[in-house]
Design an enzyme around this catalytic site. Structure first.
Site, short mmCIF file in Angstrom:
data_model
loop_
_atom_site.label_atom_id
_atom_site.label_comp_id
_atom_site.label_asym_id
_atom_site.label_seq_id
_atom_site.Cartn_x
_atom_site.Cartn_y
_atom_site.Cartn_z
N PRO A 106 0.83 -1.21 0.00
CA PRO A 106 0.00 0.00 0.00
C PRO A 106 0.87 1.26 0.00
O PRO A 106 1.92 1.30 0.62
CB PRO A 106 -0.80 -0.11 1.29
N GLY A 112 6.99 1.48 3.26
CA GLY A 112 8.22 1.45 2.45
C GLY A 112 8.00 1.18 0.98
O GLY A 112 8.89 0.62 0.31
N SER A 114 7.83 3.28 -1.67
CA SER A 114 8.70 4.01 -2.60
C SER A 114 10.12 3.43 -2.61
O SER A 114 10.74 3.27 -3.67
CB SER A 114 8.74 5.51 -2.29
N ASP A 157 14.59 2.65 4.93
CA ASP A 157 13.68 1.97 3.99
C ASP A 157 14.43 1.32 2.83
O ASP A 157 14.16 0.17 2.47
CB ASP A 157 12.65 2.96 3.43
O1 PMV Z 1 8.15 6.83 5.46
P1 PMV Z 1 7.82 6.04 6.68
O2 PMV Z 1 6.42 6.26 7.16
O3 PMV Z 1 8.19 4.62 6.58
O4 PMV Z 1 8.69 6.67 7.90
C1 PMV Z 1 10.04 6.52 7.92
C2 PMV Z 1 10.54 6.55 9.30
C3 PMV Z 1 11.08 7.86 9.82
O5 PMV Z 1 11.96 7.49 10.89
C4 PMV Z 1 9.96 8.72 10.38
C5 PMV Z 1 11.84 8.67 8.80
C6 PMV Z 1 13.16 8.04 8.37
O6 PMV Z 1 13.68 8.51 7.37
O7 PMV Z 1 13.69 7.12 9.02
#
Ligand code: PMV
Length: 325
Positions: A106, A112, A114, A157
């Site tokens: 989703p 993650g 993107s 990510d």
């Molecule tokens: O993009 P998300 O929702 O997976 O958030 C990433 C996690 C954060 O720690 C908030 C940002 C990061 O770059 O690590």
């Protein structure tokens, strides 16, 4: 056509704190993004995402202008050009590409998606140009797109999408795989509220700016909690792991990145017998995760569904990026 795939993720503990060089624990999901790439003799990069109803064409010459890769109307896939550029620069390739994206992850939910696309894209573009990249090169090429999409991401990510498994990560130090002594049974619930990671990260930055000492202590507590979480999972102490998850939720709440709906879902999961529950990812919407047992799982799914929300199971994927052909 060369196709590569990479997994999405859930952050178990440590989001936001990881931006401030505290450790975070992240798990690859058994949901993947698939990217197919073919070379063409045209001077265009054609990017398609049928599920998102996106079809965008770029001139190869646009790869030179990194400042024009921010997403805008009609150019939502532009950030991925930076990843393409990273690979074509290595080979000196100047002709065209067609790129097709399919994803089971989703969107804009903190899972993650993107990064998984960027990692799979890097690998498929490299393969179509006859290049085999090392994992750190793949992760770093994908990070180019992540920086454009999210502002100042920690890099967690792209790392988990590349390596898969369960990793503890610290921005300035790197990562270590974690082997839990027991299986992790996690339920993911989507709040349906879209949010931007960049905005949520800026929110924490302003809290820390105004309340420097308190902010620092909260972030450090989250980091310490991740260390304890890794220990709990290595020892197979799920009860303790669950408690740490819930503490992490309220510490994130203190930083201003929860949402009333996420709090409601956390309470509903705990009332139904979850070992622990928290928001995952940037917060402000996106997803909540609950640590469950085989016995409590159906009760928690029912409780969440009573609140009007759907769940999806999250199983650990040991496989990071892979070429599909
Ligand atoms: O993009 P998300 O929702 O997976 O958030 C990433 C996690 C954060 O720690 C908030 C940002 C990061 O770059 O690590």
């Amino acid at each position: 056509m060369f196709t590569a795939s990479a997994p999405g993720k859930v952050i178990l503990t440590g989001e936001h704190a990881v931006v401030y060089n505290e450790p975070a624990l992240v798990m690859a999901l058994d949901r993947r993004a698939y990217v197919g790439v073919a070379t063409t003799n045209k001077r265009t990069i054609e990017l398609r995402s049928p599920e998102l109803h996106l079809a965008e064409n770029y001139r190869v010459s646009e790869l030179e202008d990194t400042s024009a890769m921010h997403p805008s109307k009609g150019r939502l896939l532009a950030p991925y050009l930076s990843t393409v550029r990273h690979v074509t620069t290595l080979t000196g390739y100047t002709r065209g590409l067609t790129i097709e994206i399919h994803s089971e992850i989703p969107q804009a939910a903190g899972l993650g998606s993107s990064a998984a696309v960027a990692v799979a894209l890097t690998t498929a573009v490299a393969a179509s140009l006859g290049l085999t990249l090392k994992k750190e090169q793949i992760s770093s090429a994908a990070f180019d797109a992540e920086r454009i999409i999210h502002g100042q991401p920690s890099g967690i990510d792209n790392l988990i999408a590349t390596y898969g498994g369960l990793l503890v990560f610290r921005k300035n130090e790197g990562f270590l795989p974690v082997k839990p002594a027991v299986g992790l049974d996690i339920v993911v619930c989507m709040s349906g509220v879209e949010r931007s990671t960049g905005t949520q990260v800026s929110k924490v930055a302003s809290t820390v700016k105004v309340h420097e000492k308190v902010g620092e202590l909260v972030l450090h507590s989250i980091g310490h909690l991740t260390v304890e979480m890794v220990e709990s999972l290595r020892k197979g102490n799920l009860e303790n792991a669950g408690k740490l998850l819930t503490i992490n939720h309220w510490l994130l709440n203190a930083l201003g990145v929860s949402h009333p709906l996420l709090d409601r879902l956390v309470y509903a999961s705990l009332r139904a017998g979850a070992l622990g529950a928290k928001l995952t990812g940037a917060g402000g919407g996106g997803c909540m995760i609950a640590l469950v047992t085989k016995q409590s799982r159906p009760k928690i799914i029912r409780a969440i569904s009573k609140e009007g929300f759907n769940t999806m199971p999250a199983r650990l994927s040991r496989t990071g990026v892979r070429l599909e052909n």
